[in-house]
Design a protein around this motif. Sequence first.
Motif, mmCIF file in Angstrom:
data_model
loop_
_atom_site.group_PDB
_atom_site.id
_atom_site.type_symbol
_atom_site.label_atom_id
_atom_site.label_comp_id
_atom_site.label_asym_id
_atom_site.label_seq_id
_atom_site.Cartn_x
_atom_site.Cartn_y
_atom_site.Cartn_z
ATOM 1 N N HIS A 270 0.839 -1.202 0.000
ATOM 2 C CA HIS A 270 0.000 0.000 0.000
ATOM 3 C C HIS A 270 0.878 1.257 0.000
ATOM 4 N N PHE A 271 1.984 1.204 0.749
ATOM 5 C CA PHE A 271 2.939 2.314 0.772
ATOM 6 C C PHE A 271 3.413 2.610 -0.660
ATOM 7 N N GLU A 272 3.766 1.554 -1.409
ATOM 8 C CA GLU A 272 4.235 1.744 -2.790
ATOM 9 C C GLU A 272 3.152 2.385 -3.638
ATOM 10 N N LYS A 273 1.918 1.961 -3.426
ATOM 11 C CA LYS A 273 0.805 2.524 -4.203
ATOM 12 C C LYS A 273 0.669 4.020 -3.910
ATOM 13 N N VAL A 274 0.675 4.368 -2.613
ATOM 14 C CA VAL A 274 0.501 5.779 -2.241
ATOM 15 C C VAL A 274 1.680 6.600 -2.772
ATOM 16 N N MET A 275 2.902 6.064 -2.643
ATOM 17 C CA MET A 275 4.084 6.794 -3.121
ATOM 18 C C MET A 275 4.045 6.971 -4.642
ATOM 19 N N SER A 276 3.456 5.987 -5.346
ATOM 20 C CA SER A 276 3.386 6.138 -6.804
ATOM 21 C C SER A 276 2.446 7.296 -7.160
ATOM 22 N N TYR A 277 1.380 7.466 -6.362
ATOM 23 C CA TYR A 277 0.495 8.617 -6.610
ATOM 24 C C TYR A 277 1.187 9.936 -6.265
ATOM 25 N N VAL A 278 2.060 9.911 -5.266
ATOM 26 C CA VAL A 278 2.801 11.134 -4.930
ATOM 27 C C VAL A 278 3.665 11.533 -6.137
ATOM 28 N N GLU A 279 4.303 10.542 -6.769
ATOM 29 C CA GLU A 279 5.134 10.832 -7.949
ATOM 30 C C GLU A 279 4.268 11.307 -9.117
ATOM 31 N N ILE A 280 3.124 10.660 -9.303
ATOM 32 C CA ILE A 280 2.199 11.091 -10.374
ATOM 33 C C ILE A 280 1.778 12.532 -10.119
ATOM 34 N N GLY A 281 1.470 12.843 -8.858
ATOM 35 C CA GLY A 281 1.030 14.191 -8.487
ATOM 36 C C GLY A 281 2.082 15.244 -8.803
ATOM 37 N N LYS A 282 3.341 14.879 -8.639
ATOM 38 C CA LYS A 282 4.407 15.853 -8.911
ATOM 39 C C LYS A 282 4.430 16.230 -10.400
ATOM 40 N N GLU A 283 4.010 15.297 -11.258
ATOM 41 C CA GLU A 283 3.925 15.583 -12.695
ATOM 42 C C GLU A 283 2.671 16.376 -13.023
ATOM 43 N N GLU A 284 1.617 16.129 -12.235
ATOM 44 C CA GLU A 284 0.305 16.663 -12.613
ATOM 45 C C GLU A 284 -0.031 18.013 -11.981
ATOM 46 N N ALA A 285 0.605 18.343 -10.855
ATOM 47 C CA ALA A 285 0.142 19.512 -10.097
ATOM 48 C C ALA A 285 1.299 20.157 -9.350
ATOM 49 N N ARG A 286 0.968 21.134 -8.500
ATOM 50 C CA ARG A 286 1.998 21.879 -7.745
ATOM 51 C C ARG A 286 2.065 21.324 -6.329
ATOM 52 N N LEU A 287 3.239 20.780 -5.983
ATOM 53 C CA LEU A 287 3.433 20.216 -4.635
ATOM 54 C C LEU A 287 3.676 21.363 -3.661
ATOM 55 N N VAL A 288 2.856 21.433 -2.585
ATOM 56 C CA VAL A 288 3.067 22.528 -1.624
ATOM 57 C C VAL A 288 3.392 22.035 -0.216
ATOM 58 N N ALA A 289 3.304 20.724 0.011
ATOM 59 C CA ALA A 289 3.735 20.176 1.305
ATOM 60 C C ALA A 289 4.009 18.692 1.126
ATOM 61 N N GLY A 290 4.958 18.175 1.896
ATOM 62 C CA GLY A 290 5.250 16.733 1.879
ATOM 63 C C GLY A 290 5.874 16.309 0.571
ATOM 64 N N GLY A 291 5.420 15.145 0.073
ATOM 65 C CA GLY A 291 5.921 14.677 -1.221
ATOM 66 C C GLY A 291 6.876 13.515 -1.114
ATOM 67 N N GLY A 292 6.901 12.806 -0.001
ATOM 68 C CA GLY A 292 7.793 11.654 0.115
ATOM 69 C C GLY A 292 7.845 11.182 1.546
ATOM 70 N N ARG A 293 8.934 10.512 1.874
ATOM 71 C CA ARG A 293 9.109 10.073 3.264
ATOM 72 C C ARG A 293 9.350 11.281 4.157
ATOM 73 N N PRO A 294 8.795 11.291 5.354
ATOM 74 C CA PRO A 294 9.117 12.383 6.271
ATOM 75 C C PRO A 294 10.560 12.248 6.764
ATOM 76 N N GLU A 295 11.152 13.353 7.065
ATOM 77 C CA GLU A 295 12.539 13.339 7.549
ATOM 78 C C GLU A 295 12.663 12.468 8.798
ATOM 79 N N GLY A 296 13.710 11.656 8.842
ATOM 80 C CA GLY A 296 13.941 10.830 10.034
ATOM 81 C C GLY A 296 13.247 9.476 9.971
ATOM 82 N N PHE A 297 12.505 9.203 8.904
ATOM 83 C CA PHE A 297 11.789 7.920 8.795
ATOM 84 C C PHE A 297 12.259 7.207 7.521
ATOM 85 N N GLU A 298 13.421 6.607 7.607
ATOM 86 C CA GLU A 298 14.015 6.021 6.387
ATOM 87 C C GLU A 298 13.452 4.638 6.073
#
Length: 501
Positions: free
Chosen positions: A343-371
């Motif tokens: 499910h994480f991979e699915k959500v992250m794939s939408y985050v990447e799709i979103g970066k192509e489709e729209a303007r990212l204004v917060a977040g956009g990946g793993r939060p800092e400190g959570f590798e």
Amino acid sequence: MTDTTAAPTGIPEKIRHYIGGEFVDSIDGDEFDVINPVDNRPYIKAASGKKADIDSAVASAKQAFDEGPWPRMLPRERARVLNKIADIAESRNQELAEMESFDSGLPITQARGQAARAAENFRFFADLIVAQVDDAFKVPGRQANYVNRKPIGVAGLITPWNTPFMLESWKLAPAIATGNTVVLKPAEFTPLSASLWPGIFEEAGLPTGVFNMVNGFGEEGFAGDSLVKHPDVPLISFTGESSTGQTIFANAAPWLKGLSMELGGKSPAVVFADADLDAAINATIFGVFSLNGERCTAGSRILVEESVYDEFVERYAAQAKRVKVGLPSDPDTEVAALVHPEHFEKVMSYVEIGKEEARLVAGGGRPEGFETGNFVAPTVFADVAPDARIFQEEIFGPVVAITPFKSDAEALQLANDTKYGLAAYIWTSDLKRAHNFSQAVESGMVWLNSNNVRDLRTPFGGVKASGLGHEGGYRSIDFYTEQQSVHINLGEVHNPVFGKQ
Ligand code: NAD
């Protein structure tokens, strides 16, 4: 974050099926790994049910229905058992929440709320069956008619992994309150909290065979599919993805089974310029980021009137960045780990799709400190076009799309412009607009200037691809019962007489 939470105490050695009052392994011995979403390490094995296990569970439930006391007990007697279930679940709230949080990644504070809601579901349906009145009709001097409400038989309950214990209770409570017996198929990602049901039910005095549970997968040949196709299961209550709902609809068709389907969503939150912006921002932040964004009624598309759009986006993004990401076990955590790496991979794939489709204004990946683990930073996209995939498709994670509108008509057109129709949230101080908009919006539920608060008496369900039928309050009682009409002659028989001598 490499650290992991310690497993809560009380975890069983293995997750088994529960059939006819006994914990049992799968007949073929098959098992699968269950993982902890903080480190994605398998922490327990669960029995993987197939057709033979479902056959056994349905036979147990059918025997309890045909020969056991439960369907024949007075509503008040059944209500006593339901109230005991509620008492026990309430007294074990912390333990239930810890297991749920460990297994699903839900923040512990929110898991406690969900476990409390599960107990409340049993209390609520206990009250409802005792107060139940059924229709009676009379035709003076000629006939009387009354409704004989009866339990239907073995109900098949198939549930998803988001808030699993609460969603199971949402089906279990009305199904058994009305005198049915059940086979529950919990979600394969999150079987841990369901393993507590047998102990709770036994302690409350639920007769043997009324509750049966088969763990495992849903697909063809596995537990879910076999339950849907079992001829002795006349009812299927399903909560899950719309595409799974379509498969179940087709598979249940040969038996014309009773179906209740609570499916996916992509619900709009519409913010007009005259809204209380502070309240709207707080509510729409909670609406999409609570429960890690894994909420069917999440307001995952925010439509904002042009004149306040820039201010809204700026404030919303700033607040989203302050949402506290943390370990599920930390009481201060607001967003924790998604349920499973798939499910994480699915959500992250939408985050990447979103970066192509729209303007990212917060977040956009793993939060800092959570590798490691399934952590996604609360992610906000602005200027999202209606044909964007992140506008149209359910992401089911902490990701929100914000889109501007110019007029009421455009807001309505955008709100209705997806295949889904579960919930809608409307923020305005204009009462007429609020009511007119709510009547025109294509959704099963509308919240006006309100967060996702719900009284248990109200119907719950979606339209379009979001569902079929309603549950909640009397709608659940209707789904789990047969309403037989009984006609009594009180006078002359008035039918025309055929074949008269
Ligand atoms: P899913 O459809 O993948 O699985 C749900 C359940 O169905 C699981 O127990 C699964 O094993 C089972 N299943 C899968 N295929 C099956 C089949 N062919 N036959 C019988 N059973 C089968 O859903 P999920 O990913 O677990 O849950 C997330 C989805 O649930 C989201 O779309 C979300 O919106 C939806 N949901 C809806 C509501 C609501 O009330 N409308 C509430 C919660 C979640």
